[in-house]
Write an enzyme that holds these catalytic residues in place. Structure first.
Site, short mmCIF file in Angstrom:
data_model
loop_
_atom_site.label_atom_id
_atom_site.label_comp_id
_atom_site.label_asym_id
_atom_site.label_seq_id
_atom_site.Cartn_x
_atom_site.Cartn_y
_atom_site.Cartn_z
N ASP A 128 0.96 -1.17 0.06
CA ASP A 128 -0.09 0.09 -0.20
C ASP A 128 0.86 1.30 -0.09
O ASP A 128 1.83 1.47 1.02
CB ASP A 128 -0.90 -0.03 1.46
N THR A 180 -3.41 4.94 -3.62
CA THR A 180 -2.29 5.84 -2.83
C THR A 180 -1.05 5.84 -3.79
O THR A 180 -0.31 6.70 -3.96
CB THR A 180 -1.87 5.28 -1.77
N THR A 181 -0.84 4.63 -4.33
CA THR A 181 0.25 4.42 -5.12
C THR A 181 0.35 5.24 -6.65
O THR A 181 1.05 5.97 -6.83
CB THR A 181 0.85 2.98 -5.83
N ASP A 197 -8.49 -0.82 2.81
CA ASP A 197 -8.78 -0.09 1.26
C ASP A 197 -10.04 -0.48 0.86
O ASP A 197 -10.66 0.33 0.19
CB ASP A 197 -7.53 -0.37 0.46
#
Length: 550
Positions: A61, A94-95, A398
């Site tokens: 993550d 998020t990446t 997530d």
């Protein structure tokens, strides 16, 4: 005559400005993007971070990785912040957001080096980001609700959409092999909550041992058996429709805290004092028993006398219950937490259909199911290694966030690089209608969007150039949902393949990445104060805090 040099800043202050400073900031952000680059997508690799205490964290993550890294570069911290904000706002992507910001900066670097003013770049990027967000909204597909009369159909359609979104989110995680199992669990968990979908009403308990498939969802509250005294095993462990007393009262003989001194002349007086203590305790216990409660939970300890007393009267008790669990029990079963036992009427007692204690792995858990107000649930996660369970928890977090978002905004776009390729094409077409420098800069941003499909290919070990050429071709011919097909090393219509993401994830990612880019480009000078007491510290160069080797 020479002018004397004007000294403004303290000696040793490090200041750098101008174009080299912007380029240096861009490079620092590029390094951050490189740190998480390989974690993107279903074939992404995981990172193992070890902190200064030797605790290892394995994660895929983006936000977790960046939080764990101790980043000191001031400009690069911006990227950490946008990853955190994406995590808090939508939970997934998020990446992607860090990669997009890194790539926007990388594409703007040649223009900055060729002396295009940063403000021109910023203006163009803002315009391009607005165009991109508009296009996402236009492309997003509202999930068709069948006929509004039939409540079941709506529910079924929505559920299918949520399952697809959860599975897409989980496919890039460590638990991707069990994504069907977990996406069902996540959707069930979120559907149990009330309209506000509060996150803290989904409890997650991690129990090492067993297989991942042994994880289960409890419709109600579950918490670990608390520390217990003698007599506990004699208590019944199963009740139907019990009343539940929630207390914040200590039920044991107290050791005298204050240095009180009592002078007694004879044994009778001493006995009277002891009896008084016991009487106070028994009065409390008696009141609890008379209230009709069968399950007694307290935040403070319940001693051995009380445990034995309850056991004799077929009641169950648990002391030292964690505050969070007690509050969740209160929300689920009704009632309220009492600080005294003087007023235990029915209105302050909770109730549930069934209470039982079960064995999960090596631990025992107290389960409250069929709660009256049940707007809460608990996930019991199993798995081999501790790090593995923790990563599973992060992955499920997530997915839960994504499902919550998808329930609030029911429009979705295709993932797997499809939406990015379509945005890239759209911006490239738009840029050709604009005269001046902006044309080049919006074109640069269009190119930057291709980083997502390109990275998906690279992480899966495909020939990225070949696949991107195929994608450009199919998007030019109007195949707007074509993206990378990681399973067959080809391109595919990802909307048909049910690789769905809530459009709000993409909108948030584009906005955050563009804002971070503009922020970093608008900084042209960094002034660092010399470390206080740097020269005058103790010998050996070790000041306060972390000692730095010379």
């Amino acid at each position: 005559m020479m002018q004397p040099q004007i000294i403004l800043l303290k000696e040793g202050t490090d200041s750098s400005q101008g174009v080299p400073q912007i380029v240096s900031n861009i490079n620092a952000c590029g390094a951050i993007a490189d740190a998480v680059r390989t974690t993107l997508g279903p074939r992404g690799m995981d990172k193992l971070m070890v902190d200064d205490k030797g605790k290892a964290t394995i994660s895929n993550d983006g936000a977790t990785i960046l939080k764990t890294l101790d980043i000191v570069h001031p400009a690069a911290k911006t990227l950490v912040d946008i990853a955190k904000s994406q995590d808090a706002e939508v939970g997934d992507g998020t990446t992607s957001v860090v990669l997009l910001a890194g790539e926007f900066l990388k594409q703007s670097k040649p223009y900055i080096e060729e002396a295009v003013h940063p403000q021109v770049v910023i203006k163009a990027f803002r315009r391009a980001a607005a165009l991109a967000v508009e296009k996402v909204k236009e492309l997003a597909v509202q999930i068709k609700r069948s006929n509004p009369e039939n409540k079941l159909d709506i529910y079924r359609d929505q559920r299918q959409m949520l399952l697809k979104c959860a599975a897409t989110s989980l496919s890039s995680k460590l638990v991707s092999h069990q994504k069907e199992f977990f996406s069902k669990m996540v959707v069930d968990a979120v559907l149990m909550l009330d309209e506000l979908l509060p996150l803290n009403m989904i409890g997650v308990k991690k129990i090492t041992g067993g297989a991942l498939e042994d994880s289960r969802l409890v419709d109600g509250v579950a918490f670990k058996k608390t520390f217990s005294y003698a007599g506990f095993e004699m208590q019944p462990k199963k009740y139907e429709n019990p009343k539940i007393a929630l207390l914040n009262v200590e039920l044991e003989l107290k050791a005298e805290k204050e240095n009180a001194e009592i002078r007694v002349d004879n044994v009778q007086e001493y006995q009277a004092i002891v009896d008084a203590e016991w009487k106070i305790l028994y009065d409390k216990l008696d009141k609890i028993h008379k209230s009709g409660a069968k399950v007694v939970l307290s935040k403070l300890p319940i001693g051995d006398v009380a445990t034995q007393y309850f056991a004799d009267r077929d009641m169950f008790c648990a002391g030292r219950v964690v505050d969070e669990d007690l509050k969740r029990t209160m929300k689920a079963c009704g009632g309220s937490i009492q600080t005294s036992v003087g007023n235990l009427v029915d209105s302050v007692l909770g109730s549930c259909e069934k209470f039982e204690e079960i064995q999960v792995g090596g631990e025992r858990y107290n389960l409250f199911t069929g709660c009256v107000r049940a707007k809460t649930c608990t996930l019991l996660l199993r798995g081999g290694a501790e790090q593995f369970i923790e990563e599973t928890e992060r992955s499920l977090h997530d997915a839960i966030m994504i499902v919550r978002r998808a329930m609030k905004n029911d429009s979705v776009v295709a993932g797997g690089g499809a939406i990015e390729m379509e945005l890239s094409k759209h911006l490239r077409d738009c840029s050709r209608t604009i005269a001046g420098k902006e044309q080049l800069l919006i074109g640069a941003m269009a190119k930057a969007f291709e980083i997502i499909p390109r990275q998906l290919c690279e992480n899966a070990g495909f020939d990225a150039t070949n696949i991107l050429n195929k994608l450009r071709q199919s998007h030019a011919q109007g195949g707007k949902w074509y993206g990378v097909d990681v399973l067959n090393e080809d391109i595919a219509d990802n909307f048909e393949a049910f690789v769905w993401e809530p459009s709000v994830v993409k909108i948030n990612a584009i906005t955050a990445a563009a804002e971070a880019t503009c922020l970093i480009l608008s900084v042209d000078e960094t002034i660092k104060n010399p470390q206080a007491g740097g020269e005058g510290g103790p010998p050996g160069g070790m000041g306060r805090g972390r000692g730095r080797p010379m």
